[in-house]
Write a protein that holds these residues in place. Sequence first.
Motif, PDB file in Angstrom:
ATOM      1  N   VAL A 117       0.864  -1.174   0.000  1.00  0.00           N
ATOM      2  CA  VAL A 117       0.000   0.000   0.000  1.00  0.00           C
ATOM      3  C   VAL A 117       0.905   1.230   0.000  1.00  0.00           C
ATOM      4  O   VAL A 117       1.843   1.300   0.779  1.00  0.00           O
ATOM      5  N   VAL A 118       0.637   2.161  -0.900  1.00  0.00           N
ATOM      6  CA  VAL A 118       1.389   3.419  -0.945  1.00  0.00           C
ATOM      7  C   VAL A 118       0.399   4.522  -0.598  1.00  0.00           C
ATOM      8  O   VAL A 118      -0.560   4.751  -1.331  1.00  0.00           O
ATOM      9  N   GLU A 119       0.620   5.179   0.560  1.00  0.00           N
ATOM     10  CA  GLU A 119      -0.320   6.216   1.006  1.00  0.00           C
ATOM     11  C   GLU A 119       0.382   7.544   1.203  1.00  0.00           C
ATOM     12  O   GLU A 119       1.575   7.597   1.445  1.00  0.00           O
ATOM     13  N   ARG A 120      -0.403   8.586   1.116  1.00  0.00           N
ATOM     14  CA  ARG A 120       0.109   9.933   1.348  1.00  0.00           C
ATOM     15  C   ARG A 120      -1.028  10.795   1.879  1.00  0.00           C
ATOM     16  O   ARG A 120      -2.072  10.906   1.258  1.00  0.00           O
ATOM     17  N   GLU A 121      -0.813  11.368   3.067  1.00  0.00           N
ATOM     18  CA  GLU A 121      -1.799  12.306   3.613  1.00  0.00           C
ATOM     19  C   GLU A 121      -1.423  13.691   3.094  1.00  0.00           C
ATOM     20  O   GLU A 121      -0.241  14.028   3.036  1.00  0.00           O
ATOM     21  N   LEU A 122      -2.397  14.467   2.698  1.00  0.00           N
ATOM     22  CA  LEU A 122      -2.111  15.830   2.287  1.00  0.00           C
ATOM     23  C   LEU A 122      -3.361  16.677   2.419  1.00  0.00           C
ATOM     24  O   LEU A 122      -4.460  16.153   2.595  1.00  0.00           O
ATOM     25  N   GLU A 123      -3.144  17.982   2.374  1.00  0.00           N
ATOM     26  CA  GLU A 123      -4.283  18.882   2.465  1.00  0.00           C
ATOM     27  C   GLU A 123      -4.629  19.373   1.074  1.00  0.00           C
ATOM     28  O   GLU A 123      -3.808  19.955   0.388  1.00  0.00           O
ATOM     29  N   LEU A 124      -5.851  19.076   0.662  1.00  0.00           N
ATOM     30  CA  LEU A 124      -6.358  19.594  -0.601  1.00  0.00           C
ATOM     31  C   LEU A 124      -7.158  20.854  -0.293  1.00  0.00           C
ATOM     32  O   LEU A 124      -7.473  21.127   0.858  1.00  0.00           O
ATOM     33  N   LYS A 125      -7.478  21.586  -1.340  1.00  0.00           N
ATOM     34  CA  LYS A 125      -8.336  22.754  -1.166  1.00  0.00           C
ATOM     35  C   LYS A 125      -9.598  22.533  -1.998  1.00  0.00           C
ATOM     36  O   LYS A 125      -9.511  22.175  -3.178  1.00  0.00           O
ATOM     37  N   LEU A 126     -10.739  22.722  -1.361  1.00  0.00           N
ATOM     38  CA  LEU A 126     -12.009  22.690  -2.075  1.00  0.00           C
ATOM     39  C   LEU A 126     -12.240  24.099  -2.612  1.00  0.00           C
ATOM     40  O   LEU A 126     -12.287  25.065  -1.846  1.00  0.00           O
ATOM     41  N   VAL A 127     -12.333  24.215  -3.943  1.00  0.00           N
ATOM     42  CA  VAL A 127     -12.477  25.521  -4.581  1.00  0.00           C
ATOM     43  C   VAL A 127     -13.968  25.873  -4.619  1.00  0.00           C
ATOM     44  O   VAL A 127     -14.747  25.223  -5.311  1.00  0.00           O
ATOM     45  N   LEU A 128     -14.334  26.893  -3.852  1.00  0.00           N
ATOM     46  CA  LEU A 128     -15.735  27.323  -3.803  1.00  0.00           C
ATOM     47  C   LEU A 128     -16.009  28.431  -4.815  1.00  0.00           C
ATOM     48  O   LEU A 128     -17.097  28.533  -5.358  1.00  0.00           O
ATOM     49  N   SER A 129     -15.001  29.277  -5.037  1.00  0.00           N
ATOM     50  CA  SER A 129     -15.086  30.350  -6.028  1.00  0.00           C
ATOM     51  C   SER A 129     -13.649  30.741  -6.347  1.00  0.00           C
ATOM     52  O   SER A 129     -12.729  30.285  -5.669  1.00  0.00           O
ATOM     53  N   PRO A 130     -13.435  31.592  -7.361  1.00  0.00           N
ATOM     54  CA  PRO A 130     -12.045  31.975  -7.661  1.00  0.00           C
ATOM     55  C   PRO A 130     -11.321  32.576  -6.450  1.00  0.00           C
ATOM     56  O   PRO A 130     -10.118  32.441  -6.325  1.00  0.00           O
ATOM     57  N   GLU A 131     -12.050  33.202  -5.537  1.00  0.00           N
ATOM     58  CA  GLU A 131     -11.417  33.849  -4.381  1.00  0.00           C
ATOM     59  C   GLU A 131     -11.450  32.981  -3.123  1.00  0.00           C
ATOM     60  O   GLU A 131     -10.783  33.302  -2.152  1.00  0.00           O
ATOM     61  N   ARG A 132     -12.252  31.941  -3.105  1.00  0.00           N
ATOM     62  CA  ARG A 132     -12.495  31.232  -1.846  1.00  0.00           C
ATOM     63  C   ARG A 132     -12.206  29.740  -1.947  1.00  0.00           C
ATOM     64  O   ARG A 132     -12.732  29.047  -2.805  1.00  0.00           O
ATOM     65  N   ARG A 133     -11.318  29.272  -1.040  1.00  0.00           N
ATOM     66  CA  ARG A 133     -10.955  27.849  -0.964  1.00  0.00           C
ATOM     67  C   ARG A 133     -10.980  27.436   0.493  1.00  0.00           C
ATOM     68  O   ARG A 133     -10.565  28.201   1.354  1.00  0.00           O
ATOM     69  N   ILE A 134     -11.419  26.206   0.752  1.00  0.00           N
ATOM     70  CA  ILE A 134     -11.348  25.716   2.129  1.00  0.00           C
ATOM     71  C   ILE A 134     -10.517  24.435   2.163  1.00  0.00           C
ATOM     72  O   ILE A 134     -10.559  23.632   1.246  1.00  0.00           O
TER      73      ILE A 134
END
Length: 136
Positions: A4-21
Motif C-alpha cells: 500500500v502506498v499512502e500519502r496524507e495531504l491537504e487539498l483545497k475545495l475551490v468554492l469560487s475563484p477567491e475562496r478555498r477551504i
Amino acid sequence: MHTVVERELELKLVLSPERRIPVPARLGYLTDDPYAVHVTFHVDTEHPVYWTFARDLLVEGVFRPCGQGDVRVWPTKTEGRGVVLMALSSPDGDALLEAPAAAVSAWLERTLRVVPPGTEGERLGLDDELAQLLAQ
C-alpha cells in the motif's frame, strides 16, 4: 504480497475563484488493485468521502488536461505554485479540488516504482487463473 502506498495531504475545495477551504485527504494505492488510485476526503470525520479512479488519469493529469465525465484532471498554477485540479461529479454534487502538484507527483512516482506502467495486468494474476481454467 500486497503493498500500500499512502500519502496524507491537504487539498483545497475551490468554492469560487477567491475562496478555498482546506480538506484533509489521503491518497492510496494498493498493488492488488493496480489500475486504480483511491482518494479519501475528510479523513478524520464521521463521514469520509471515497473516490476511486484510474491511476493513468492522475498520471496524465499532472501534465495535461484529461478525463471526461465524472473525473477530470488538469495542471495549472495558483499564486505561482503548481497545482493539480480535480473536478469530480456525482449524483450527490460536484466538487473542484486543488492539490499541490509536487506532493501528488512524488506520491505517483512511488506508485510507479512499486508497479511500473504496463505491468499492472501481471499483478492481477489473470494469466495464471486463465491458464488454470483452460487446463481443466
